[in-house]
Design a protein around this motif. Structure first.
Motif, PDB file in Angstrom:
ATOM      1  N   GLU A 719       3.854   1.417 -10.498  1.00  0.00           N
ATOM      2  CA  GLU A 719       4.882   0.965  -9.390  1.00  0.00           C
ATOM      3  C   GLU A 719       6.227   1.339 -10.282  1.00  0.00           C
ATOM      4  N   ARG A 720       6.431   0.883 -11.677  1.00  0.00           N
ATOM      5  CA  ARG A 720       7.688   1.023 -12.374  1.00  0.00           C
ATOM      6  C   ARG A 720       8.027   2.464 -12.411  1.00  0.00           C
ATOM      7  N   LEU A 721       6.801   3.485 -12.818  1.00  0.00           N
ATOM      8  CA  LEU A 721       7.114   4.701 -12.990  1.00  0.00           C
ATOM      9  C   LEU A 721       7.498   5.231 -11.802  1.00  0.00           C
ATOM     10  N   ALA A 722       7.194   4.971 -10.679  1.00  0.00           N
ATOM     11  CA  ALA A 722       7.851   5.326  -9.211  1.00  0.00           C
ATOM     12  C   ALA A 722       9.266   4.945  -9.107  1.00  0.00           C
ATOM     13  N   MET A 723       9.611   3.861  -9.703  1.00  0.00           N
ATOM     14  CA  MET A 723      11.092   3.129  -9.492  1.00  0.00           C
ATOM     15  C   MET A 723      11.994   3.953 -10.529  1.00  0.00           C
ATOM     16  N   MET A 724      11.386   4.319 -11.635  1.00  0.00           N
ATOM     17  CA  MET A 724      12.100   5.148 -12.775  1.00  0.00           C
ATOM     18  C   MET A 724      12.473   6.713 -12.178  1.00  0.00           C
ATOM     19  N   GLU A 725      11.247   7.008 -11.335  1.00  0.00           N
ATOM     20  CA  GLU A 725      11.252   8.410 -10.673  1.00  0.00           C
ATOM     21  C   GLU A 725      12.497   8.437  -9.952  1.00  0.00           C
ATOM     22  N   ARG A 726      12.694   7.527  -9.099  1.00  0.00           N
ATOM     23  CA  ARG A 726      13.613   7.598  -7.813  1.00  0.00           C
ATOM     24  C   ARG A 726      15.032   8.091  -8.289  1.00  0.00           C
ATOM     25  N   HIS A 727      15.385   8.038  -9.424  1.00  0.00           N
ATOM     26  CA  HIS A 727      16.862   8.286  -9.860  1.00  0.00           C
ATOM     27  C   HIS A 727      16.589   9.926 -10.097  1.00  0.00           C
ATOM     28  N   ARG A 728      15.552  10.553 -10.380  1.00  0.00           N
ATOM     29  CA  ARG A 728      15.423  11.900 -10.739  1.00  0.00           C
ATOM     30  C   ARG A 728      15.026  12.613  -9.555  1.00  0.00           C
ATOM     31  N   ASN A 729      13.938  12.304  -8.839  1.00  0.00           N
ATOM     32  CA  ASN A 729      13.194  12.976  -7.795  1.00  0.00           C
ATOM     33  C   ASN A 729      12.612  12.191  -6.954  1.00  0.00           C
ATOM     34  N   VAL A 730      13.146  12.070  -5.630  1.00  0.00           N
ATOM     35  CA  VAL A 730      12.827  11.218  -4.724  1.00  0.00           C
ATOM     36  C   VAL A 730      11.130  11.671  -4.213  1.00  0.00           C
ATOM     37  N   ALA A 731      11.109  12.973  -4.217  1.00  0.00           N
ATOM     38  CA  ALA A 731       9.923  13.673  -3.649  1.00  0.00           C
ATOM     39  C   ALA A 731       8.607  13.094  -4.754  1.00  0.00           C
ATOM     40  N   ASN A 732       9.085  13.179  -6.145  1.00  0.00           N
ATOM     41  CA  ASN A 732       7.946  12.588  -7.066  1.00  0.00           C
ATOM     42  C   ASN A 732       7.842  11.201  -6.907  1.00  0.00           C
ATOM     43  N   ALA A 733       8.964  10.519  -6.597  1.00  0.00           N
ATOM     44  CA  ALA A 733       8.781   9.079  -6.595  1.00  0.00           C
ATOM     45  C   ALA A 733       7.804   8.458  -5.318  1.00  0.00           C
ATOM     46  N   GLU A 734       7.991   9.351  -4.245  1.00  0.00           N
ATOM     47  CA  GLU A 734       7.107   9.187  -3.092  1.00  0.00           C
ATOM     48  C   GLU A 734       5.699   9.583  -3.450  1.00  0.00           C
ATOM     49  N   ARG A 735       5.402  10.521  -4.130  1.00  0.00           N
ATOM     50  CA  ARG A 735       4.047  10.748  -4.439  1.00  0.00           C
ATOM     51  C   ARG A 735       3.693   9.605  -5.569  1.00  0.00           C
ATOM     52  N   THR A 736       4.262   9.119  -6.326  1.00  0.00           N
ATOM     53  CA  THR A 736       3.809   8.111  -7.262  1.00  0.00           C
ATOM     54  C   THR A 736       3.551   6.830  -6.460  1.00  0.00           C
ATOM     55  N   HIS A 737       4.452   6.469  -5.495  1.00  0.00           N
ATOM     56  CA  HIS A 737       4.395   5.358  -4.885  1.00  0.00           C
ATOM     57  C   HIS A 737       3.107   5.519  -3.998  1.00  0.00           C
ATOM     58  N   ARG A 738       2.869   6.591  -3.460  1.00  0.00           N
ATOM     59  CA  ARG A 738       1.630   6.684  -2.541  1.00  0.00           C
ATOM     60  C   ARG A 738       0.345   6.456  -3.493  1.00  0.00           C
ATOM     61  N   ALA A 739       0.357   7.324  -4.795  1.00  0.00           N
ATOM     62  CA  ALA A 739      -0.709   6.871  -5.755  1.00  0.00           C
ATOM     63  C   ALA A 739      -0.942   5.453  -6.080  1.00  0.00           C
ATOM     64  N   THR A 740       0.195   4.765  -5.833  1.00  0.00           N
ATOM     65  CA  THR A 740       0.159   3.285  -6.293  1.00  0.00           C
ATOM     66  C   THR A 740      -0.690   2.371  -5.157  1.00  0.00           C
ATOM     67  N   ALA A 741      -0.065   3.017  -3.952  1.00  0.00           N
ATOM     68  CA  ALA A 741      -0.851   2.287  -2.584  1.00  0.00           C
ATOM     69  C   ALA A 741      -2.266   2.504  -2.739  1.00  0.00           C
ATOM     70  N   ASP A 742      -2.853   3.966  -2.885  1.00  0.00           N
ATOM     71  CA  ASP A 742      -3.909   4.397  -2.928  1.00  0.00           C
ATOM     72  C   ASP A 742      -4.835   3.511  -4.027  1.00  0.00           C
ATOM     73  N   ALA A 743      -4.177   3.176  -4.986  1.00  0.00           N
ATOM     74  CA  ALA A 743      -4.790   2.352  -6.191  1.00  0.00           C
ATOM     75  C   ALA A 743      -4.996   1.070  -5.920  1.00  0.00           C
ATOM     76  N   GLY A 744      -4.446   0.340  -4.797  1.00  0.00           N
ATOM     77  CA  GLY A 744      -4.416  -0.933  -4.596  1.00  0.00           C
ATOM     78  C   GLY A 744      -3.162  -1.801  -4.604  1.00  0.00           C
ATOM     79  N   GLY A 745      -1.833  -1.142  -4.784  1.00  0.00           N
ATOM     80  CA  GLY A 745      -0.735  -1.682  -4.773  1.00  0.00           C
ATOM     81  C   GLY A 745       0.077  -1.909  -3.475  1.00  0.00           C
ATOM     82  N   GLY A 746      -0.539  -1.535  -2.528  1.00  0.00           N
ATOM     83  CA  GLY A 746      -0.002  -1.806  -1.179  1.00  0.00           C
ATOM     84  C   GLY A 746       0.917  -0.881  -0.934  1.00  0.00           C
TER      85      GLY A 746
END
Length: 786
Positions: A719-746
């Motif tokens: 989740e923190r990786l996705a948060m750090m990615e938000r400032h650089r690339n929102v699309a990449n951040a969304e992919r990481t957030h989706r991966a977090t959700a699929d891994a059980g992060g909600g």
């Protein structure tokens, strides 16, 4: 060579009789080992020279090659001697190549090493045979024993019977040499084996210190040693050779004492083996695990793909909560979603039988992906159910952590899960991955099948959907059966929403059941005699949280003896508040040693938070050295526990300990060494905490640590990786957030991202209705009420 040795001895004896002393540069001429080495070198040169002069065409039978001459033991790597590569330490991300875990000495090791020690000091050659089934550790046992007892000897490793014969013919095996006969059936049982056995028998008759050490499977040993009846005897020389051997059996499993030492070892590979081999088959897991994973990953052929699909479905079922044996109907129904359209179209009528045969293949003759399940009573295997290999389960939890199973899987588990408890756990996994509609359907099936905790989860989901009236109706209907938990869950949800009156009303209604948990809850919304009476009843009924609350009341009236007794009662029941208060009690009495012993004992079943609070107290008292020692102790214990059977990350204890360590740094220069040391531990929680404190100062370093932790399935790090990615690339951040959700992060972090991007409708809908199986935002869907 024996004539030469005899001649040198005779000359030496005559010189001694006549009182003749050799000159300094002539003394080597009376050294028997010197002449043995010269003889071996000359013999090797003759053989190799002959080979170079008369090499036949490639592939022609009987072609002569170079000798496998002895060389110092230190020059041999274990993998070159046939030692199997082991499973890697999952928390050592830098480890590559051949893995050799720490060696645990067992009873048979002592027997073997005693024999080798005797051989090293004696003059007679010995033949030792290590007998054991596949992957029981025969070769590793031999290697460790030879390295421990004969480290200064040479070792020769002939690879086939012809090589062994030529080695013996050249008299290249001098004294203080180990003859390595790994998988001896390959040398003695096939073509040329009898000649090799006869030649080795002759060599073992020579009075020189030599050790021949062989490994054999019991079946091969019987083939070579049993005298045949009524048919031709193919192995008389091998039988005579092995009859003179000292046989040491390498057991297939670790016994109790060895298992104890195994759990004490600070080795990640051994820790994984201990977790994934509950029957004690440690060496089979160490050696067979990598082969099993390779066999699974490479199964992409036209026929194997169906077996791989079935095994993958089993892996997903196990990692998402189906702990019961897996029914045939579940695996058969789930498999289609793991195949391409072309593979499904090409499936033969008997595809599942073919797939099952693949999944039941014994890899390295020790492990199958799907194993039999013994009858609960009596002998034999239960029909139609299988259990996934523990090591594949371990592998899948990391390798497939970001994969959400296909719709066929969820349809199969909804209709064919083995028990209601399995359905419930699968539902919670779906909920944690944002698939709320799917979770609600599975929870309803689990509840209807009699699993009461499912009602509690359903009521909570409804409350968060603002369906509080419907949730209350459902909770009250369950309450009539005597189960207050859904009503209590709704009450605490209302408390989160700030509805204190609604909370008290529902708690009082739940307390009419007289259940311990409801009485403890009643004490939290009441005061005075009513609260004390409720807690007294709850303690008598065994509620684990009631003793601490009642202890607080007794302390307030000065009854300190009862206060301490109740704390011990709560701590023994596992209540964290009671444990922490007991440790503080000892600290306030200035009994720091006793407090630390108590905190360490609690840490064995908790997360070390009590020990970390001691570090905080020491820091506040100004004892920085003691605070630092206690904080590092927490980190070290958490690191050890990350390898253990429980594999607990110690979130609270680790976080508190790191706060203490960084708080003790007087300036920024002192922070870096602490963070650098934290990064060297093996607990992903430690990496994640260290990264969190580096985000502002060293974002690149923090990101690297987060990635290490995320690779081990640490959801906060992902989740923190996705948060750090938000400032650089929102699309990449969304992919990481989706991966977090699929891994059980909600789904909430993903919805928060959409909110931040101004996509408020999508965010609200995702929070309320979750995601569909394919990851799209779910539309409104109704709860199925009873």
């Amino acid at each position: 060579m024996e004539r030469l040795i005899g001649l040198v001895r005779a000359i030496g004896a005559e010189a001694k009789r006549q009182g003749v002393e050799p000159l300094p540069d002539e003394r080597h001429l009376f050294d028997l080992d010197h002449w043995r080495r010269r003889w071996r070198d000359a013999a090797a040169e003759r053989i190799n020279g002959s080979a170079r002069r008369s090499v036949r065409s490639e592939g022609e039978p009987g072609s002569v090659g170079s000798l496998d001459l002895p060389r110092p033991l230190a020059g041999w790597q274990p993998e070159r001697l046939g030692v199997h590569a082991a499973i890697a330490d999952p928390l050592r991300t830098t480890a590559t190549g051949f893995v050799l875990p720490e060696y645990i000495v067992r009873r048979h090791d002592h027997e073997l090493r005693d024999l080798l020690t005797d051989a090293a000091s004696g003059k007679a050659p010995v033949l030792l045979v290590l007998s054991g089934y596949s992957c029981t550790g025969k070769t590793r046992t031999a290697y460790e024993a030879v390295a421990a007892c004969l480290a200064d000897w040479g070792l020769a490793y002939p690879k086939d019977a012809d090589s062994l014969c030529r080695l013996l013919a050249a008299e290249a095996l001098g004294p203080r040499t180990v003859l390595w006969l790994n998988e001896a059936q390959e040398l003695l049982g096939g073509h040329g084996g009898e000649a090799a056995a006869a030649a080795l028998r002759r060599r073992l008759e020579q009075p020189e210190p030599l050790v021949a050490i062989a490994t054999l499977w019991p079946g091969h040993q019987r083939e070579l040693t049993d005298r045949p009846t009524g048919k031709q005897d193919h192995h008389p020389q091998a039988r005579a050779l092995l009859a003179a051997a000292r046989v040491i059996t390498v057991p297939a499993v670790f016994d109790g004492s060895a298992l104890g030492r195994l759990h004490e070892a600070d080795d990640g590979s051994l820790a994984v083996a201990a977790r994934t081999a509950p029957d004690g088959s440690i060496t089979q897991t160490l050696a067979g695990g990598p082969a099993l994973v390779q066999w699974y990953e490479q199964a992409d052929g036209a026929q194997d793909c169906y077996g791989k699909a079935v095994v993958t479905a089993a892996m997903d079922a196990r990692r998402l909560g189906h702990t019961s044996p897996l029914p045939r109907t579940l695996l058969e129904g789930a498999a289609s979603g793991y195949l391409t359209d072309a593979q499904r179209a090409a499936a033969p009528p008997d595809w599942f039988e073919t797939a099952l045969a693949f999944a039941r293949t014994r890899v390295k003759d020790v492990v199958t992906a799907l194993g039999d399940v013994a009858h609960d009573h009596g002998m034999g295997a239960r029909p139609g159910v299988w259990r996934l290999a523990d090591y594949l389960d371990h592998y899948a939890r990391t390798a497939r952590r970001e994969y959400f199973p296909p719709a066929s899987f969820w349809h199969a588990v909804e209709h064919h899960a083995a028990t209601a408890a399995d359905l419930y756990e699968l539902a919670r996994s779906a909920e944690g991955r944002g698939r709320l509609r799917l979770a609600a359907a599975l929870l309803r099936r689990a509840a209807d099948a009699g699993h009461d905790p499912a009602w509690e989860a359903i009521v909570t989901m409804m409350a968060y959907r603002n369906l509080t009236e419907e949730a209350e109706i459902l909770a009250r209907s369950v309450l009539r059966s005597g189960n207050p938990e859904p009503m209590l869950a709704l009450a605490w949800t209302l408390s989160e929403f700030g509805d204190d009156d609604g909370t008290e009303r529902l708690v009082r209604e739940a307390a009419t059941t007289g259940r311990a948990s409801a009485l403890t809850a009643l004490a939290m919304v009441s005061h005075g005699p009513e609260a004390e009476a409720a807690l007294t009843k709850a303690v008598a009924l065994g509620d684990p949280e009631a003793p601490f609350q009642l202890a607080e009341l007794r302390r307030n009236v000065g009854d300190f003896a009862e206060y301490e007794r109740l704390l011990w009662l709560g701590a023994s029941a596992g209540d964290r508040d009671a444990k922490g208060e007991l440790v503080k009690l000892k600290c306030r009495a200035d009994e720091w040693d006793e407090a630390e012993c108590l905190a360490r004992r609690f840490a064995e079943h908790g997360d070390g938070f009590e020990l970390a609070t001691m570090a905080i107290d020491r820091s506040l008292d100004g004892d920085q050295a003691e605070a630092e020692r206690l904080a590092w102790t927490v980190v070290e214990l958490a690191d050890r526990d990350a390898l253990g059977a429980a594999k607990r990350p110690w979130p609270g204890g680790t976080f508190a300990a790191v706060i203490v360590l960084l708080g003790l740094c007087s300036d920024d220069d002192g922070v870096d060494p602490v963070l650098h040391r934290l990064a060297k531990f093996r607990n992903p929680q430690t990496w994640a905490v260290a990264a969190r404190f580096q985000e502002a100062r060293h974002p690149d370093r923090a990101e690297a640590l987060y990635r290490r932790a995320a690779e081990q399935g640490h959801l906060f790090a992902l989740e923190r990786l996705a948060m750090m990615e938000r400032h650089r690339n929102v699309a990449n951040a969304e992919r990481t957030h989706r991966a977090t959700a699929d891994a059980g992060g909600g789904v909430r972090p993903l919805a928060d991202l959409w909110d931040a991007e101004g996509r408020h409708e999508e965010a609200d809908q995702a929070r309320r209705y979750g995601l569909e199986n394919d990851g799209s935002i779910a539309g409104p869907w109704p709860f199925q009420l009873p």
